[in-house]
Motif scaffolding. Structure first.
Motif, mmCIF file in Angstrom:
data_model
loop_
_atom_site.group_PDB
_atom_site.id
_atom_site.type_symbol
_atom_site.label_atom_id
_atom_site.label_comp_id
_atom_site.label_asym_id
_atom_site.label_seq_id
_atom_site.Cartn_x
_atom_site.Cartn_y
_atom_site.Cartn_z
ATOM 1 N N UNK A 105 0.808 -1.215 0.000
ATOM 2 C CA UNK A 105 0.000 0.000 0.000
ATOM 3 C C UNK A 105 0.844 1.269 0.000
ATOM 4 N N UNK A 106 2.038 1.214 0.597
ATOM 5 C CA UNK A 106 2.811 2.446 0.807
ATOM 6 C C UNK A 106 3.979 2.648 -0.149
ATOM 7 N N UNK A 107 4.665 1.582 -0.576
ATOM 8 C CA UNK A 107 5.840 1.751 -1.430
ATOM 9 C C UNK A 107 5.446 2.384 -2.763
ATOM 10 N N UNK A 108 6.405 3.041 -3.394
ATOM 11 C CA UNK A 108 6.147 3.699 -4.676
ATOM 12 C C UNK A 108 6.656 2.911 -5.876
ATOM 13 N N UNK A 109 7.714 2.135 -5.678
ATOM 14 C CA UNK A 109 8.345 1.441 -6.794
ATOM 15 C C UNK A 109 8.535 -0.031 -6.470
ATOM 16 N N UNK A 110 8.660 -0.816 -7.522
ATOM 17 C CA UNK A 110 8.861 -2.251 -7.401
ATOM 18 C C UNK A 110 9.865 -2.689 -8.458
ATOM 19 N N UNK A 111 10.672 -3.689 -8.134
ATOM 20 C CA UNK A 111 11.524 -4.326 -9.133
ATOM 21 C C UNK A 111 10.693 -5.404 -9.806
ATOM 22 N N UNK A 112 10.661 -5.403 -11.132
ATOM 23 C CA UNK A 112 9.919 -6.416 -11.873
ATOM 24 C C UNK A 112 10.882 -7.209 -12.747
ATOM 25 N N UNK A 113 10.795 -8.527 -12.624
ATOM 26 C CA UNK A 113 11.619 -9.432 -13.421
ATOM 27 C C UNK A 113 10.728 -10.150 -14.426
ATOM 28 N N UNK A 114 11.173 -10.140 -15.676
ATOM 29 C CA UNK A 114 10.506 -10.863 -16.752
ATOM 30 C C UNK A 114 11.583 -11.560 -17.570
ATOM 31 N N UNK A 140 14.640 -16.957 -22.697
ATOM 32 C CA UNK A 140 15.054 -16.991 -21.298
ATOM 33 C C UNK A 140 15.902 -15.816 -20.881
ATOM 34 N N UNK A 141 16.134 -14.867 -21.788
ATOM 35 C CA UNK A 141 16.931 -13.679 -21.454
ATOM 36 C C UNK A 141 16.172 -12.852 -20.408
ATOM 37 N N UNK A 142 16.765 -12.673 -19.213
ATOM 38 C CA UNK A 142 16.063 -11.945 -18.157
ATOM 39 C C UNK A 142 16.099 -10.438 -18.372
ATOM 40 N N UNK A 143 15.112 -9.801 -17.777
ATOM 41 C CA UNK A 143 15.035 -8.338 -17.767
ATOM 42 C C UNK A 143 14.556 -7.940 -16.375
ATOM 43 N N UNK A 144 15.257 -7.013 -15.745
ATOM 44 C CA UNK A 144 14.913 -6.548 -14.399
ATOM 45 C C UNK A 144 14.918 -5.032 -14.409
ATOM 46 N N UNK A 145 13.775 -4.433 -14.081
ATOM 47 C CA UNK A 145 13.671 -2.975 -14.072
ATOM 48 C C UNK A 145 12.785 -2.520 -12.913
ATOM 49 N N UNK A 188 4.453 -13.630 -22.279
ATOM 50 C CA UNK A 188 4.421 -14.729 -21.308
ATOM 51 C C UNK A 188 3.283 -14.624 -20.299
ATOM 52 N N UNK A 189 2.891 -13.383 -19.986
ATOM 53 C CA UNK A 189 1.884 -13.200 -18.948
ATOM 54 C C UNK A 189 2.388 -13.541 -17.556
ATOM 55 N N UNK A 190 3.706 -13.561 -17.370
ATOM 56 C CA UNK A 190 4.306 -13.927 -16.085
ATOM 57 C C UNK A 190 5.222 -12.815 -15.585
ATOM 58 N N UNK A 191 5.224 -12.615 -14.266
ATOM 59 C CA UNK A 191 6.095 -11.598 -13.672
ATOM 60 C C UNK A 191 6.469 -12.001 -12.256
ATOM 61 N N UNK A 192 7.636 -11.557 -11.845
ATOM 62 C CA UNK A 192 8.059 -11.629 -10.453
ATOM 63 C C UNK A 192 8.328 -10.209 -10.002
ATOM 64 N N UNK A 193 7.759 -9.857 -8.877
ATOM 65 C CA UNK A 193 7.888 -8.515 -8.329
ATOM 66 C C UNK A 193 8.593 -8.608 -6.982
ATOM 67 N N UNK A 194 9.532 -7.688 -6.747
ATOM 68 C CA UNK A 194 10.253 -7.650 -5.474
ATOM 69 C C UNK A 194 10.071 -6.271 -4.854
ATOM 70 N N UNK A 195 9.458 -6.265 -3.680
ATOM 71 C CA UNK A 195 9.222 -5.041 -2.920
ATOM 72 C C UNK A 195 10.155 -5.029 -1.724
ATOM 73 N N UNK A 196 10.629 -3.845 -1.348
ATOM 74 C CA UNK A 196 11.465 -3.728 -0.168
ATOM 75 C C UNK A 196 12.931 -3.876 -0.496
ATOM 76 N N UNK A 197 13.669 -4.428 0.448
ATOM 77 C CA UNK A 197 15.105 -4.622 0.282
ATOM 78 C C UNK A 197 15.459 -6.034 0.753
ATOM 79 N N UNK A 198 16.672 -6.489 0.496
ATOM 80 C CA UNK A 198 17.011 -7.893 0.762
ATOM 81 C C UNK A 198 16.804 -8.376 2.197
#
Length: 156
Positions: A26-35, A40-45, A73-83
């Motif tokens: 609800x609060x974060x503004x940005x997310x890392x998205x991996x596709x 199989x070439x990855x993209x992370x932005x 692909x219709x598939x995504x991985x999203x990473x919120x926060x930090x490690x």
């Protein structure tokens, strides 16, 4: 929320992790998205996003690698926060041109981010990512029990 993703008393309870994960969405503004593309070439932005309480809304050009990968692909991985306090979302994505957005989505996205993709270049489209798996953990002691949602159903 702690910076380490766990308390001095040990790992957070699943209920607390869910509560804090939802607060982050609800609060974060940005997310890392991996596709990935078909080879199989990855993209992370990083992208701006809006959480509607059930799904994550993203906007990007349908002509860039992330947009093309999501369309294909219709598939995504999203990473919120930090490690040391991460929320990972594995989900399915569907593309919606700005003309097909449900009422209120574009306005809510623009209000949260301060940028309205609908008023930008015509190649910007929206993607609705529906979570299938949500995981939340901080440090190694929280690896066990990190899965909060599986097959689109909350476990907590």
């Amino acid at each position: 929320m702690t910076d380490t993703g766990s308390s001095p008393d040990g790992p957070r309870s699943p209920e607390r992790r869910k509560r804090e994960a939802l607060a982050r969405l609800a609060r974060d503004n940005d997310v890392w998205i991996a596709t990935a593309d078909a080879t199989g070439e990855p993209c992370l932005v990083p992208l701006a996003f809006w959480w509607d309480g059930e799904t994550v809304w993203l906007a990007t050009r349908d002509t860039n690698p992330t947009g093309r990968n999501l369309c294909a692909s219709g598939r995504a991985r999203l990473a919120f926060g930090h490690p040391r306090d991460v929320v990972l979302v594995h989900g399915t994505a569907r593309m919606l041109p700005r003309e097909e957005l449900p009422d209120g989505v574009g306005d809510a996205f623009a209000a949260k981010d301060g940028w309205d993709p609908r008023a930008d270049h015509p190649s910007y489209v929206f993607f609705q990512v529906t979570p299938e798996v949500i995981q939340a953990w901080g440090t190694v002691p929280e690896m066990s029990g990190r899965t909060l949602m599986r097959a689109g159903k909350w476990l907590v």
